[in-house]
Each structure stands twice: as C-alpha cells, then as structure tokens.
Scaffold this active site. Structure first.
Site, short mmCIF file in Angstrom:
data_model
loop_
_atom_site.label_atom_id
_atom_site.label_comp_id
_atom_site.label_asym_id
_atom_site.label_seq_id
_atom_site.Cartn_x
_atom_site.Cartn_y
_atom_site.Cartn_z
N TYR A 441 0.81 -1.22 0.00
CA TYR A 441 0.00 0.00 0.00
C TYR A 441 0.85 1.27 0.00
O TYR A 441 2.06 1.22 0.16
CB TYR A 441 -1.07 -0.01 1.08
CG TYR A 441 -0.72 -0.08 2.54
CD1 TYR A 441 0.55 0.09 3.06
CD2 TYR A 441 -1.76 -0.33 3.45
CE1 TYR A 441 0.79 0.03 4.42
CE2 TYR A 441 -1.53 -0.39 4.81
CZ TYR A 441 -0.25 -0.20 5.29
OH TYR A 441 -0.03 -0.26 6.64
N GLU A 442 0.19 2.40 -0.23
CA GLU A 442 0.83 3.70 -0.46
C GLU A 442 1.78 3.66 -1.66
O GLU A 442 2.81 4.32 -1.69
CB GLU A 442 1.60 4.16 0.79
CG GLU A 442 0.72 4.48 1.97
CD GLU A 442 -0.22 5.64 1.71
OE1 GLU A 442 0.06 6.46 0.83
OE2 GLU A 442 -1.26 5.70 2.39
N GLY A 443 1.42 2.87 -2.67
CA GLY A 443 2.25 2.72 -3.86
C GLY A 443 3.14 1.51 -3.71
O GLY A 443 4.02 1.48 -2.85
#
Length: 592
Positions: A441-443
């Site tokens: 997550y978050e890229g």
C-alpha cells in the site's frame, strides 16, 4: 512472544549522538521554542510506555478477532476503543500537528520514533492515528482557514479521525482513471458520488466522526491526473456551532478479509451525493494529496521497520533460551543438555542481519525525517530547497527499501523459531503476515522503484542523485583515518552507484524499457549504499566510546558485520541492472 520493549536507547543514540538534533532544532524557527533534547526524551519515554503497556497487549487478540461489519457499521476488536481513547487523550494523534489548532507541534524526527513504537506494538492499531495525522497534514497545508478551524482541532484531539479515499476498483496506481464525481452547489459545497476501495479506517467505532479526504472530478475537469480535485467529506455533518449534525450520504459497503492487519478496517466506501467541501483549488487534488504522501510513505517504511524490530526482539530472546545441540567449537553450557541456539553461526547470521537492517533503517528513516523538518521549518531558502530535493529523492527508497528489508527480517525471525515460528501462539507468523502489506500500500514497491529511477534519477538528469552522493563524499573526505574501515567501502559503494547511475541515464535515452527493467535492483543498490552511509555515521558516533558500555561495542560490531556481509549484495544487484531489458522481452505474452 517476548514482551515489546521500546528501543529508546537506540532512538536517543540516533537523534542525539549521530544527528545531534538539538543543535538543528535550536536553529530552526518554530522548533527552538518547542523542543529540546530533554523534552524529546520525555515524549519518547511516555510513548514507549503506552505502546508497550496498553497497545501491544491487543496485538494478538486484535488479529484473532479482527474487525466486524454489520449493515454498514464496523466494530473494532475488543479493547481497541478504550485504548484509542486513552491514546488520544494523551495527545498522541496530534503529536506532529499544528499547535495553532491543538497539535503538539513536534518535528517529524520525533513523531517518526513515536510511529515506530506504536506500529511495533500493534500495526493494526497504528493505522488509525497514522491516517488521521496524514489527513491533518494535507488539510493544514491546503484547506481554507474555515475548514482548518472547523476540523483540525477535533482531529488532532483524536475525537474525530481521518481517511484517504483514493483507490477505485479500476484505478489503483493510475489515479487519472478515477470516476468519482463532484457537483458544485449554490452554497459553495459539492455533492460527491462514487465508490472507493481499500480505504483504511473508512468506518469504525473508535471516534465519533470520520473525516474523509476524497479524490473526485468536477464536471468540467480535464482528463487524466490534471483533472482531479480533493474534497473533505465528513461521515457526520458539522453544524455551524461545531456540534455534530445528521449523517452524510455515504456508507461502508463491506470490509476486506485480509492476510494481515486484521484489526485495521479496510473498507469499501460508497458516496451517494455526499456533501463535501473542496480542499485547495479545483483540479489541484493530487498536489494536495502528495503533500501528505512524502510523510505517509516514510510512515509506511517505518511500519515495516517496526515489524522487523518486534521480530528481532522476540527472536533474540528465543535464541538465548532455546537449547539445541552443541556449539561447533564445543560445549558452551556444560551444565545443560545442549547449548542455546545463539551459539550457532547461522542463527547469529540471521540475528545480526536483523539487527543491522533494523538499526540501519532507524537511522535512515530518522535522516529522511530530519530533511522533512528542514524543508518545513528552515528560513534559509538554499537549505530548504536542498532538503526538499533530498526528500523527493529518498522517499521512494525509504518506503520501498525499509519494507523490503522488513520482510527479510521478519522471515529471519520466524526461521529462528523453527517450527514454532509457524505456530500462531509464538507471534512470529503474524509479523510476517502483517508486514507484507507495507510493500503494497501507499504505492507498491515496484512503483516506488519506477519513481526513483524514472522521475528522480532520469527525470532530473542525475542532479538529485549527485546531491546525495556529494554529501556522502564530503563526509568520507572529512572523516578521520580511524574510520577508514568504514569510509573506504562506503566510497567504493558510492563509486558503484555512480557508475550504475551513469549507465541508467545513458541507456534510458535509447530504450524506455531500460528504466523499468533496472528500477528495482537500482533502488536496492541505492538502499544498501544509503544504509552504509548511516552505518558509517553511527560508527563515527560510537568510536572511542566503548569502554564498559556494551551498547557502543555492539554498535561497532554490527557496523562491521554490515560492511562485511550485507553491503557486498550490491555487486550481484548491479550485475542484474547491467544485464539490461532484453531478456525480459524474449517471450511473447502467449508464451508465459
């Protein structure tokens, strides 16, 4: 599993002895009056107490019970609400928040250590205040004064929480594809409609209101990422006097059933003409969101580090206690049936790898946090610009390398336990499951690698890279001869990274596939080199202080291990980069 103990001694060493933060704080307007070494020590001590004493005991029970969904309502596991309220009352949600609206006003170098302790204690629990702090950061930087005054005080106080609503089922990394719409209203508000997935803390029972930051498109917005705006959409509308009003037109359609962080509510959020207010200007939503991203991506890296620290603490306690076989050099504990497994070379290899990666990661995350503080608080334009550029360069490394190394460290911890590491009661398997999301997550880490290689290295023509490399070169040039055992291999690593950067810049001109083919291994080489810089800095701080203090002796021994056994990984990674992209395209899609 062993009880969690906050690594306060190492945190103080990094902040006070390696980076000498009190000198920096004294020079930064806005911090000189707020924090000093004694204040920081007291804050970290208290954060360690609540993390170990109240939050950590909920880690296993929260994982086993998980969140529950019933007709749109989400309930956190038993005990979470009570501990969250105590956490909020202590001011911890707003530890880095703007004091004008009730935040504590601490620098990122401090809040980063708090984040680590909370995430080590209980990663699921830590996602709730982390998302709230991130939403506050974006609002504080981009919202109108009216919105900040209405929402930030209760968010910093932890009475209300925040969420980020970005991802849609068809639009993950490519946010330019989002379809959520926002229609302007006569009173200046907007009606927001659409569905978002993977929304951490989108619905729960920990706070009385949830403030969603939602990416959406205005009717006349241009296509792609340039046509995205950001909207504040509260779960409960807020009356003019600040009291809570009726429920907004939004709902939680379901929660995800996940591999890990099961006590963190991951929601499908549906907005049906929900009332919201624009944050910043129309079509500037990504800029407003990315103000938060540098902080959040560093925060995710710290989440990974936190799991590695927890795994190490349990593994070393187990290795000292577990009796199996005799040491290769002969019996060490002759009064016992066998020696503790910490005498065995392979167990020591795993423990030292964990220790070196954790402590290197803590120093590196603190270094990036310090750049964020300089970029935010310095009144020197040159220093501020330099720090901003370093943050841009190092953020994808902080997110990706920290979490990649975290998976390695949690797996080593599980392996040290042997079969018991695969059993739930010992807690190691939960760390492996929980840490995996930090790479996603978050890229995803692949996207972080593309960001580093494509935007930051090739996009700047190598200028951002040379900003970092010159700092390392200046350090090694000024270092004393007694540091040579560390600075010489560090210089050699920078030579390797120099050569690899030049190769990437050259090859990218003729073949766009080369950036993506090289990006993951290139980031790894950069990460190991950055950690080598951190370990040389720590060796300098520890040199000459050993005496009878095992801490400094341990620090120097771990530095030597890092340079001898971990830094050499850069050579095989460099060879992979220079193999180029050709072998990736030898198969047609049908041949896979």
């Amino acid at each position: 599993m062993a009880d969690y103990n906050a690594p306060l001694r190492d945190m103080r060493f990094v902040l006070n002895e390696v980076f000498q933060v009190s000198r920096l704080w004294a020079e930064l307007p806005g911090l000189a009056e707020v924090v000093d070494e004694q204040t920081a020590a007291a804050i970290l001590e208290e954060a360690g107490k609540i993390s170990a004493g109240s939050i950590a005991p909920l880690r296993r029970s929260g994982d086993e019970q998980g969140c529950s969904w019933d007709n749109g309502s989400v309930t956190a596991p038993d005990g979470f609400a009570e501990v969250y309220h105590a956490f909020a009352e202590g001011g911890w949600v707003g530890v880095g928040g703007n004091p004008q609206y009730g935040g504590m006003g601490m620098p990122k170098a401090i809040s980063a250590q708090v984040e680590e302790m909370v995430a080590s204690a209980n990663l699921s629990f830590g996602t709730y205040p982390m998302l709230t702090a991130g939403a506050c950061l974006s609002l504080n930087a981009h919202a109108s004064e009216a919105l900040k005054a209405r929402y930030l005080p209760n968010m910093y106080a932890g009475t209300w929480s925040g969420s980020m609503c970005l991802t849609e089922a068809h639009a993950g990394t490519d946010l330019g594809l989002i379809r959520t719409k926002a229609e302007p209203q006569a009173d200046g508000s907007y009606k927001v409609s659409g569905s978002k997935i993977f929304i951490t803390g989108g619905e729960h029972d920990l706070t009385e209101n949830i403030i969603h930051l939602v990416l959406a498109r205005l009717p006349d917005a241009p296509a792609g990422p340039k046509g995205i705006s950001l909207f504040l959409v509260p779960k409960l509308l807020v009356n003019a006097d600040g009291s809570l009003g009726e429920r907004n037109s939004l709902s939680c359609g379901s929660i995800e059933h996940k591999m890990g962080i099961k006590a963190s509510a991951t929601c499908v959020m549906n907005f049906d003409d929900a009332t919201g207010w624009i944050v910043d200007a129309p079509n500037k939503g990504l800029a407003a969101m990315f103000t938060m991203m540098n902080y959040e991506r560093l925060g995710v890296g710290i989440q990974g580090l936190a799991q590695g620290e927890r795994s190490y603490q349990s593994a070393v306690a187990y290795a000292r206690d577990r009796l199996q076989s005799r040491a290769p050099s002969g019996a060490q504990c002759k009064d016992k049936a066998a020696d503790p497994i910490i005498v065995h070379p392979d167990v020591r290899r795993m423990l030292l790898t964990m220790k070196a990666l954790n402590e290197g990661g803590r120093a590196f995350s603190s270094y990036v946090a310090l750049q964020l503080d300089i970029a935010k608080y310095s009144d020197d334009p040159t220093a501020r610009t330099r720090a901003q550029e370093l943050v841009a360069l190092l953020t994808p490394i902080a997110k990706s390398f920290l979490t990649d190394m975290a998976l390695e460290t949690t797996l080593h911890g599980q392996m040290i336990f042997g079969g018991h590491g695969y059993i739930r009661e010992w807690g190691q398997e939960q760390l492996v499951r929980d840490v995996r999301i930090t790479q996603i997550y978050e890229g995803t880490n692949g996207i972080q690698s593309l960001d580093l290689a494509g935007r930051k290295i090739v996009g700047s023509g190598g200028a951002l890279y040379h900003l970092f490399a010159s700092q390392v070169r200046n350090f090694t040039a000024d270092a004393s001869t007694e540091l040579g055992e560390f600075t010489q291999p560090l210089n050699a690593a920078v030579d390797t990274l120099d050569e690899l950067t030049a190769w990437l810049l050259d090859r990218a001109q003729g073949n766009p596939n080369e950036i993506g083919a090289a990006s993951v291994e290139y980031l790894q080489v950069f990460g190991y080199t950055a950690y080598a810089y951190m370990w040389a800095l720590m060796a300098k701080a520890a040199m000459g202080k050993q005496g009878d203090d095992d801490f400094y002796a341990s620090k120097l021994a771990t530095a030597r291990f890092y340079f001898a056994r971990l830094l050499p990984r850069i050579h095989s990674l460099s060879a992979s980069v220079k193999a180029g992209s050709e072998s990736l395209y030898l198969l047609d899609a049908a041949q896979f």
